[in-house]
Design an enzyme around this catalytic site. Structure first.
Site, short mmCIF file in Angstrom:
data_model
loop_
_atom_site.label_atom_id
_atom_site.label_comp_id
_atom_site.label_asym_id
_atom_site.label_seq_id
_atom_site.Cartn_x
_atom_site.Cartn_y
_atom_site.Cartn_z
N ASP A 1 29.86 -4.10 -49.87
CA ASP A 1 29.41 -4.63 -48.59
C ASP A 1 28.07 -5.32 -48.78
O ASP A 1 27.18 -5.19 -47.98
CB ASP A 1 29.29 -3.50 -47.55
N LYS B 1 28.15 -11.70 -49.81
CA LYS B 1 29.58 -12.01 -49.94
C LYS B 1 29.88 -12.89 -51.14
O LYS B 1 30.99 -12.89 -51.66
CB LYS B 1 30.09 -12.71 -48.68
N ASP C 1 34.35 -5.18 -47.67
CA ASP C 1 34.22 -5.42 -46.23
C ASP C 1 33.98 -6.91 -45.99
O ASP C 1 33.59 -7.66 -46.88
CB ASP C 1 33.04 -4.59 -45.70
N ASN C 2 34.20 -7.33 -44.76
CA ASN C 2 33.87 -8.70 -44.32
C ASN C 2 34.50 -9.78 -45.20
O ASN C 2 33.85 -10.77 -45.53
CB ASN C 2 32.35 -8.92 -44.33
N GLU D 1 32.12 -5.97 -36.65
CA GLU D 1 31.46 -4.80 -36.08
C GLU D 1 30.55 -5.19 -34.90
O GLU D 1 29.85 -6.19 -34.96
CB GLU D 1 30.65 -4.09 -37.16
#
Lengths: 974, 247
Positions: B171, B174, B199-200, B229
Site C-alpha cells: 500500500d 503505486k 491495495d488501490n 476508502e
C-alpha cells in the site's frame, strides 16, 4: 525412390483406373483366399512377409507401376494413414462382396490364381531391390501370364465384356453391401489397415468387377460426405474423413465412365468442378464488391454487432442518398448546367454589382454566398423557361417532380425496410423463458477480439445478475414513492433542459436576423455562425446531461436507453423546429421586403425607360448589364443556404468532436499514462466508447435536414453523399483506433426497427414544413423555376394543359374532383383498416399456435418422462423377479454354481440381499409367483422384448434370462 | 469575442461534468485543499494531526478502538489514504484464512494497516513493516505501540529475513508496486503459496503492475472490487495474487 525409372506410359485417367482396379482385384483375391479358406495356406506366410516389408514393397511397386497418379496416391497413403483408414472401409466392403462372390463364380478362380502368381513374382523382385531390372522382369512375366494388354484400354474392355454377365448379378448385391459397409465403418480398423496397404500395393489389371467396385466405393464416399454432418464423431475425425473422401472422389470419379464415354465423363466432372469453383469465387467477388463490407466485418469482430449495425445503417443511408443524389444531379443540376442559359445571361444568374468584389472570397464561398449562391446549387439560379435546350427538357416540371420524387422514394424505402425488419423479428415473446434465452442465445458469435469477448462475457454475467435481481425485485417493492419522485424530478429536469435549449436557439436565431438586417460584414465570424454553433453544441452536450440525469431514475438499462433516445430525439426535434419557426419568420420578412422591391422595380423600370428611350419603342434597346438589375431577396435561396450552412456546420462539429473527443483524448490517455499519478486508461478519462444511439440519431437528423432542404438547395444530397462517404472512413478509423468496446455490449437486432421508426417520424416531420412552404407560400417573382406562378404546384397544371392532349386534362380534372377523390380516400382507409385487422388476427393466431406448441411440448416431455419412469420400474421389477427365480433355483439346487452365475452380473451386496430374501422367502415363493403376472403387466409397453421375461419363469434357465434383461436398456435406446 | 449564447451552450457540458465527477471533486477538496489549509494553519503534518486525534479519542491497548478512531478522523475530519474499514474486512478475512507466520507490509503510512493486520495474525506470527518517510515511520511506531503490539509481533525492516514471506501487503507508492514485486521475486522471499495483496490497483491505479501480473503467469490472481476508502462513488479494487512459483 527411383522416380526416374518410371515407365513412361500415358498418364491417363484410364490407366489410373486400370491400376487401381488391379489393386482392388488383387486384394480382393487375397481376401477371397483368406475368407473362403480354399486357397493354399502358404499364401498366408507371404502375406505376413509382405506386412513386414511394407515400405520396401511400396517403393518397388511404385517403380513398377510407372503411373504418376498412383504413385502420388501411395505417397499420400504413406503420409496420412487416416485416409487409408477411410479406404479400408471400402476395402472391407469389397471384401465381403468378394466373399459372397467367391462361391458364385468359380470360373474366375483361375484368373485370380494367375493374379496371385503374378503378385508373388513381383514380391520377389521387390526383394531384389533393383527396380529397373525388376520392372523389366515384371513386364516379361506379365507377358508370360498372358496379361500383356492389361495396360491398354482395349484389353481391359475386352475383359469387361467377358465378365458382363457377372456384373448384372453384382448390381443386385450392391445395395446389401453398402448397408453392410455402413455398419462396418465403426468396427476395428487396425487389421483392415494392413490389408489396405497390400491392396494399394498391387497395381495389376482391372476387371469390370473392380470397376464396379470402384464405382460403388465412389458412391459410398459421396453418401458419406452427405451424411457426415450427422455422425457422432469428433470434429477432427469428421474433417479428416471429409478430406479423404473428397480426395478419393476427385481421383476416381472421373474414371467411372464406360469405355468411350469415360473421357467425356471425366471432362464433364472436371467442368462441373470448375464451374462450382467459379461460382464460389464469384460469390466471394460479390461479397468483396459490397462497399466497406470487410471494414464493417472487422469492426463487428472487435466491437460486437451493435456498433457494426451503426455502420450498416450508415451504408444503407449512403445508398439512399446516392439515389437521391442521382435524381437531383441527373434530372435537375446537369440539364440546367448544360442546356439552361449560361451564367451572366440573366439577373438571377448573375452576382449583383454590390457583391461582385467579394464574390470569390473564400469566407463568402464558405457561407455559400457569392458565386456559390448564383449557381446550380441553389433554387434561385433556375430559370422559369418552360422547356430548355434542343431536348425541350421541361425544367420546372422536372424540378418539381424530382422534389416530390425524392420524398416519395424515401418514404417507400423506409417503409419497405421497416416491413422487412418486422417480418424478421418474428415477434418472440420476451417474458417467458427469460433465463433460457439468456443462457443459450446471448453470445455474439461475430466477436473476434479477446477484449470484446471479455466484455461480452462480463456483460452476460451482469445481465444474469441483473435478471436475477429483477426477478427478486419484482416480488418485493422497495420505496416506490422515492423512485416515483426521482423519476418525476428527472423528467422535470429534462424538460427544463429542453425548454432552455429551445429558448436559446430561438434567441440566437432572432439575434442573427437582427445581425442580418444590420449587414453581416459588421459582425465577427462567431456572431455570424452563432445559430449553427449553438445548435451543434447543444446537440452535443445536452445528451450527456440527460445521461447523467437518467441515473436518478434507476430504470433497467434497456428502458433507460429508450428514454435516453426519446429525450435526445425530443431535443433534436425541438431544436430543428425552433430553427424552422425562426426561418419562417425570416421568410415572412423577406416576403415583405420582396413586396417593396417589386414596387421599386416597376418604378425603376419606368424611370429607366422614361429616361432613355421614347415610349413608343417597346423593345428595350438599352442593354443593362444583368448585374445592375435590382432584384428581390429570393427567400427560397435563403432557406436553401441556411440548410446547407447547417449541414456544413453539423458535419464540422461531428468531425471535430471525433478528432478532439476521441482521437486527442486517446492520444493523451495513451501517452500521458506513462507519467501520470493515476491510471488514465482504467480510471477517469479512459478511452471513449462508441456511442451508437447518439450517432444513429445524429445520422437520422442529418437526413431529416437533407429532406427538408433538398427542395430549395439541389446540392444538398450531393453534400450529404460526400459527408457520409467521409464519415464512413473517418469513423471506421476512429472506432478502430481510439475507441474501446462498450462495457455493456448490446444486441443490435432488437433496436433496428426502433431506429427505422424514428427515421420515418423524422421523414414525416421534415417533409411537413417543406410541403407547407411549397403549398402555402407563393414563390419569389424573379428567381427559381416557378417564378411568375402564384403557387409552385401550378407547374403541373400548366404541363397538363399544354403538353398533354385535351382529353387527358379533362380526365384529370374529373379525377381530381373532390366527389371522386373523397370516396377513393375513404376506400383506401377502409382497405388499410381491413388489412390491419386481418394482420392482427393472424398475429393472435400465431401466438395461440405458439402457446399450443409449447403446451404440447411440455405434455410430451411429461409423457416421455412418465414412460421412462415406468419402463425403469418395470425393468427393476423384472430384474427382481429374475433374481428371485435364480435364487429359488439356487436354493433348490443348493449349489454354489448358481451364486457364481448371479455374481457375474450383479453387485455382491445386491446378490446378498436377494439371496437372503430368497432364502427367507422360500415359503412365500408361491405367493410371489401368483403376484408376478400382475407386476409384469406393464412390460409389454416396452414392446421391444415383450417375451423376454417368459423364460425367466422357467426355473431351469436363469442365465439366459439374466443376459437378456441386461441387454434390454440398450435395446430400448436403439 | 465569443458571444454569450455560445458560452451558454456550454452550460450543459459543465453541469454534466460536475455531476458526473462530483466524487472526484469531493476527493480533491478533502485530500488536497483541506490538507494544505490545515498544514498551513496548524504547522503539523497530516499524520501528526491524525495521531493527536487518535491519542485523544482512542483507548490505548485496544486495536479496535484505535482503528475506529482513525476511521472516524478520516471520514469526518480529513482524508488519509488508509485501507479503510470496508477493504479492511477483505484483508482481515484473507489473513484469517491464510494465517501466515511471516507478513511483510510495504508502506505503513501511519500504522493503520499494521494494527489491522497484527490484530488478525495467529500467535507467534511476525509482521515486518516498511515505511519510506521517517516522520511517518515514527508515528506508525507510536500507533503500533499504542495498540499494544511489541517488537515480537511488529518489527521494522532492518532485520534481515531468511525465511520466505507468507503474506505481503502493498500500500505504498503505486508506481513502485511493479519494481517491488519483481524485487521480491528476485530475492526469493516468495515461496509457493505466498499471497500478495495490493491495495488501490484501480483508482490511483497500478496498470503496469496488473499487466505484469496478468502476463507473467507466476500468479493466480483476482481483483476484489470495492470503493475508495472514506469516499463514496469511486471504484477501486485490491489485487490478490497467490504466488505459484516457477513451474
Amino acid at each position: 525412390m527411383p522416380r526416374g525409372n518410371l515407365i513412361t506410359s500415358e498418364s491417363d485417367i484410364a490407366i489410373t483406373v486400370d491400376n487401381a482396379g488391379d489393386e482392388d482385384e488383387v486384394s480382393s483375391c487375397y481376401e477371397e483366399h483368406e475368407w473362403g479358406k480354399n486357397r493354399v495356406k502358404g499364401r498366408e506366410k507371404e502375406r505376413e512377409k509382405k506386412k513386414r516389408g511394407n515400405a520396401r514393397k511400396k517403393g518397388a511397386s511404385r517403380a513398377g507401376r510407372g503411373d504418376e497418379e498412383l504413385e502420388e496416391r501411395a505417397e499420400r497413403g504413406e503420409k496420412g494413414r487416416r485416409r487409408r483408414k477411410r479406404d479400408n472401409h471400402d476395402g472391407k466392403g469389397r471384401e465381403r462382396d468378394e466373399e459372397e462372390q467367391a462361391e458364385e463364380k468359380s470360373g474366375r478362380a483361375a484368373k485370380n490364381k494367375k493374379n496371385l502368381k503374378n503378385e508373388r513374382t513381383r514380391k520377389m523382385e521387390q526383394e531384389e531391390r533393383d527396380t529397373e531390372e525388376g520392372d523389366a522382369k515384371r513386364k516379361k512375366k506379365n507377358e508370360s501370364a498372358k496379361r500383356e494388354e492389361k495396360k491398354e484400354d482395349g484389353g481391359k474392355r475386352a475383359v469387361k465384356e467377358k465378365a458382363n454377365a457377372v456384373k448384372t448379378k453384382k448390381h443386385k448385391k450392391k445395395v446389401e453391401t453398402s448397408s453392410e459397409q455402413e455398419s462396418s465403418e465403426e468396427e476395428d480398423v487396425e487389421e483392415e489397415e494392413e490389408e489396405e496397404k497390400e491392396k494399394e500395393l498391387r497395381p495389376e489389371s482391372l476387371s469390370p468387377e473392380e470397376l464396379e467396385k470402384l464405382k460403388e466405393a465412389v458412391d459410398e464416399k459421396k453418401k458419406l460426405i452427405q451424411t457426415l454432418r450427422g455422425k457422432p464423431w469428433p470434429m477432427k475425425k469428421k474433417l479428416s474423413t471429409l478430406r479423404e473422401s473428397q480426395e478419393f472422389l476427385e481421383k476416381y470419379e472421373g474414371a467411372l465412365g464406360k469405355g468411350k464415354g469415360r473421357r467425356l465423363y471425366a471432362y464433364k466432372v472436371m467442368m462441373t468442378k470448375k464451374w462450382m469453383k467459379f461460382q464460389r469465387d464469384f460469390e466471394n467477388f460479390k461479397t468483396a464488391c459490397i462497399p466497406w463490407e470487410m471494414k464493417i466485418k472487422e469492426i463487428e469482430s472487435h466491437f460486437g454487432s451493435s456498433v457494426a449495425s451503426y455502420f450498416i445503417f450508415l451504408r444503407w443511408m449512403y445508398g439512399i442518398n446516392m439515389i437521391l443524389f442521382g435524381l437531383t444531379f441527373g434530372l435537375v443540376m446537369v440539364p440546367e448546367a448544360l442546356m439552361g442559359r449560361p451564367y451572366g445571361s440573366m439577373p438571377r444568374k448573375t452576382v449583383p454589382r454590390a457583391d461582385e468584389a467579394s464574390a470569390m472570397d473564400f469566407a463568402v464561398l464558405w457561407d455559400f454566398g457569392g458565386y456559390a449562391q448564383y449557381s446550380v446549387l441553389f433554387y434561385g439560379y433556375y430559370n422559369n423557361q418552360r422547356a430548355i435546350g434542343w431536348l425541350k427538357f421541361r425544367m420546372p416540371l422536372s424540378y418539381f417532380l424530382v422534389g416530390v420524387g425524392t420524398v416519395a422514394y424515401s418514404y417507400m424505402v423506409v417503409i419497405r425496410t421497416m416491413a422487412r425488419n418486422a417480418n424478421e423479428s418474428g415477434g418472440g415473446d420476451d417474458n417467458s423463458f427469460n433465463f433460457s434465452w439468456k443462457m443459450f442465445t446471448s453470445w455474439d458469435y461475430l466477436i473476434g477480439n479477446p477484449e470484446t469477448a471479455d466484455n461480452k462475457f462480463a456483460s452476460i454475467t451482469t445481465s444474469f445478475k441483473e435478471a436475477i435481481l429483477e426477478e427478486q425485485e419484482s416480488r418485493k417493492d422497495d420505496n416506490i414513492h422515492l423512485t416515483r419522485f426521482l423519476r418525476v424530478l428527472a423528467n422535470f429536469l429534462v424538460m427544463c433542459c429542453l425548454a432552455g435549449s429551445g429558448y436559446l436557439i430561438y434567441f440566437v436565431v432572432r439575434r442573427s436576423q437582427k445581425f442580418a438586417l444590420d449587414g453581416l460584414d459588421n459582425h465577427s465570424w462567431w456572431e455570424r455562425n452563432e445559430v449553427n454553433m449553438v445548435m451543434s453544441l447543444l446537440g452535443m452536450f445536452c445528451p450527456m446531461l440527460f445521461d447523467v440525469i437518467s441515473t436518478l431514475e434507476n430504470y433497467h438499462p434497456r428502458i433507460a436507453l429508450q428514454w435516453q433516445l426519446g429525450r435526445i430525439f425530443a431535443l433534436f426535434l425541438g431544436n430543428l423546429y425552433t430553427f424552422i419557426i425562426a426561418l419562417m419568420d425570416e421568410i415572412n420578412l423577406k416576403r415583405k421586403e420582396e413586396e417593396i422591391v417589386k414596387f421599386n422595380m416597376t418604378v425603376w423600370e419606368a424611370s429607366l425607360y422614361n429616361g432613355t428611350v421614347p415610349e413608343n419603342s417597346t423593345a428595350p434597346p438599352v442593354t443593362i448589364h444583368p448585374a445592375d438589375v435590382p432584384r428581390g431577396p429570393c427567400w427560397e435561396t435563403m432557406v436553401g443556404q441556411e440548410f446547407v450552412r447547417l449541414i456544413i456546420s453539423d458535419t464540422m462539429t461531428t468531425y471535430i468532436t471525433l478528432l478532439i473527443g476521441d482521437f486527442l483524448r486517446a492520444v493523451l490517455v495513451r501517452f500521458l499514462n506513462y507519467c501520470w499519478c493515476w491510471d488514465l486508461e482504467a480510471g477517469f478519462p479512459s478511452y471513449s466508447e462508441f456511442d451508437v444511439s447518439g450517432n444513429v440519431l445524429g445520422l437520422i437528423f442529418n437526413q431529416g435536414m437533407i429532406w427538408m432542404g433538398a427542395f430549395y438547395a439541389p446540392c444538398l444530397p450531393a453534400l450529404n453523399v460526400l459527408r457520409l462517404h467521409v464519415s464512413m472512413y473517418l469513423q471506421c478509423w476512429a472506432v478502430m483506433c481510439c475507441n474501446v468496446p462498450q462495457e455493456r455490449v448490446f444486441k443490435a437486432s432488437g433496436s433496428n426497427n426502433f431506429y427505422m421508426a424514428m427515421l420515418l417520424v423524422i421523414l414525416f416531420l421534415s417533409t411537413l414544413p417543406a410541403i407547407y412552404t411549397i403549398v402555402t407560400i407563393p414563390p419569389s417573382f424573379d428567381c427559381g423555376p416557378f417564378s411568375g406562378k402564384s403557387r409552385m404546384f401550378d407547374v403541373i397544371q400548366e404541363t397538363l394543359e399544354s403538353d398533354f392532349p385535351a382529353w387527358f386534362s379533362k380526365v384529370f380534372s374529373y379525377a381530381s374532383n373532390p366527389g371522386l377523390v373523397l370516396p377513393f380516400l375513404l376506400l383506401m382507409v377502409l382497405a388499410i383498416y381491413y388489412l390491419q385487422s386481418t394482420s392482427k388476427s393472424f398475429k393472435e393466431a400465431n401466438v395461440e399456435l405458439k402457446k399450443k406448441l409449447q403446451m404440447q411440448n411440455e405434455e410430451n416431455k411429461k409423457k416421455s418422462k412418465r414412460a421412462a419412469l415406468k419402463a425403469a420400474m418395470d425393468l427393476e421389477e423384472a430384474r427382481k423377479a429374475m433374481t428371485q427365480a435364480a435364487e429359488q433355483q439356487s436354493n433348490n439346487n443348493a449349489s454354489p454354481q448358481a451364486q457364481k452365475d448371479g455374481g457375474e452380473n450383479r453387485s455382491s451386496s445386491q446378490r446378498l440381499h436377494h439371496g437372503k430374501n430368497g432364502r427367507n422367502a422360500t415359503p412365500l415363493l408361491t405367493d410371489q409367483e401368483g403376484q408376478l403376472p400382475a407386476t409384469r403387466a406393464p412390460v409389454p409397453r416396452t414392446y421391444h422384448h415383450g417375451n423376454h421375461g417368459a423364460p425367466g419363469y422357467l426355473p431351469g434357465i436363469p442365465r439366459q434370462t439374466e443376459a437378456r434383461v441386461h441387454r434390454a436398456p440398450s435395446l430400448q435406446r436403439h | 469575442m465569443v458571444s454569450p449564447a455560445i458560452a451558454l451552450a456550454f452550460l450543459p457540458l459543465v453541469v454534466t461534468l460536475i455531476i458526473r465527477y462530483r466524487y472526484y471533486f469531493v476527493l480533491f477538496y478533502r485530500a488536497f485543499l483541506v490538507r494544505v489549509w490545515q498544514d498551513c494553519a496548524t504547522g503539523l503534518s497530516r499524520e501528526e494531526r491524525a495521531f493527536q486525534y487518535v491519542l485523544t479519542n482512542a483507548t490505548p491497548g485496544d486495536p479496535d478502538s484505535i482503528l475506529e478512531a482513525f476511521d472516524q478522523w478520516c471520514s469526518k475530519v480529513e482524508f488519509i489514504s488508509n485501507i479503510g474499514p470496508k477493504k479492511g474486512k477483505i484483508l482481515d478475512r484473507l489473513l484469517m484464512e491464510q494465517s501466515p507466520m511471516t507478513v511483510l507490509e510495504l508502506g505503513a503510512h501511519c500504522g493503520y494497516s499494521a494494527v489491522r493486520m497484527a490484530r488478525c495474525l495467529p500467535l507467534g506470527a511476525r509482521l515486518y513493516s516498511v515505511e519510506m518517510d521517517q516522520r511517518n515511520a515514527t508515528i506508525a511506531e507510536k500507533v503500533i505501540r499504542l495498540a499494544g503490539f511489541d517488537d515480537d509481533t511488529v518489527r521494522g525492516p532492518s532485520l534481515k529475513m531468511h525465511c520466505t514471506v507468507d503474506f505481503v501487503f502493498m500500500d505504498h507508492w503505486k508506481k513502485c508496486y511493479l519494481p517491488d514485486l519483481q524485487l521480491l521475486e528476485g530475492s526469493g522471499l516468495l515461496g509457493k503459496g505466498s499471497m500478495i495483496l495490493a491495495d488501490n490497483v484501480l483508482f490511483p491505479g497500478a496498470p503496469n503492475f496488473l499487466r505484469y501480473v496478468r502476463k507473467s503467469g507466476l500468479y493466480e490472481w483476482r481483483i476484489h472490487q470495492a470503493t475508495l476508502e472514506y469516499i463514496r462513488g469511486i471504484r477501486d479494487g485490491m489485487a490478490e495474487l497467490v504466488y505459484q512459483g516457477i513451474k
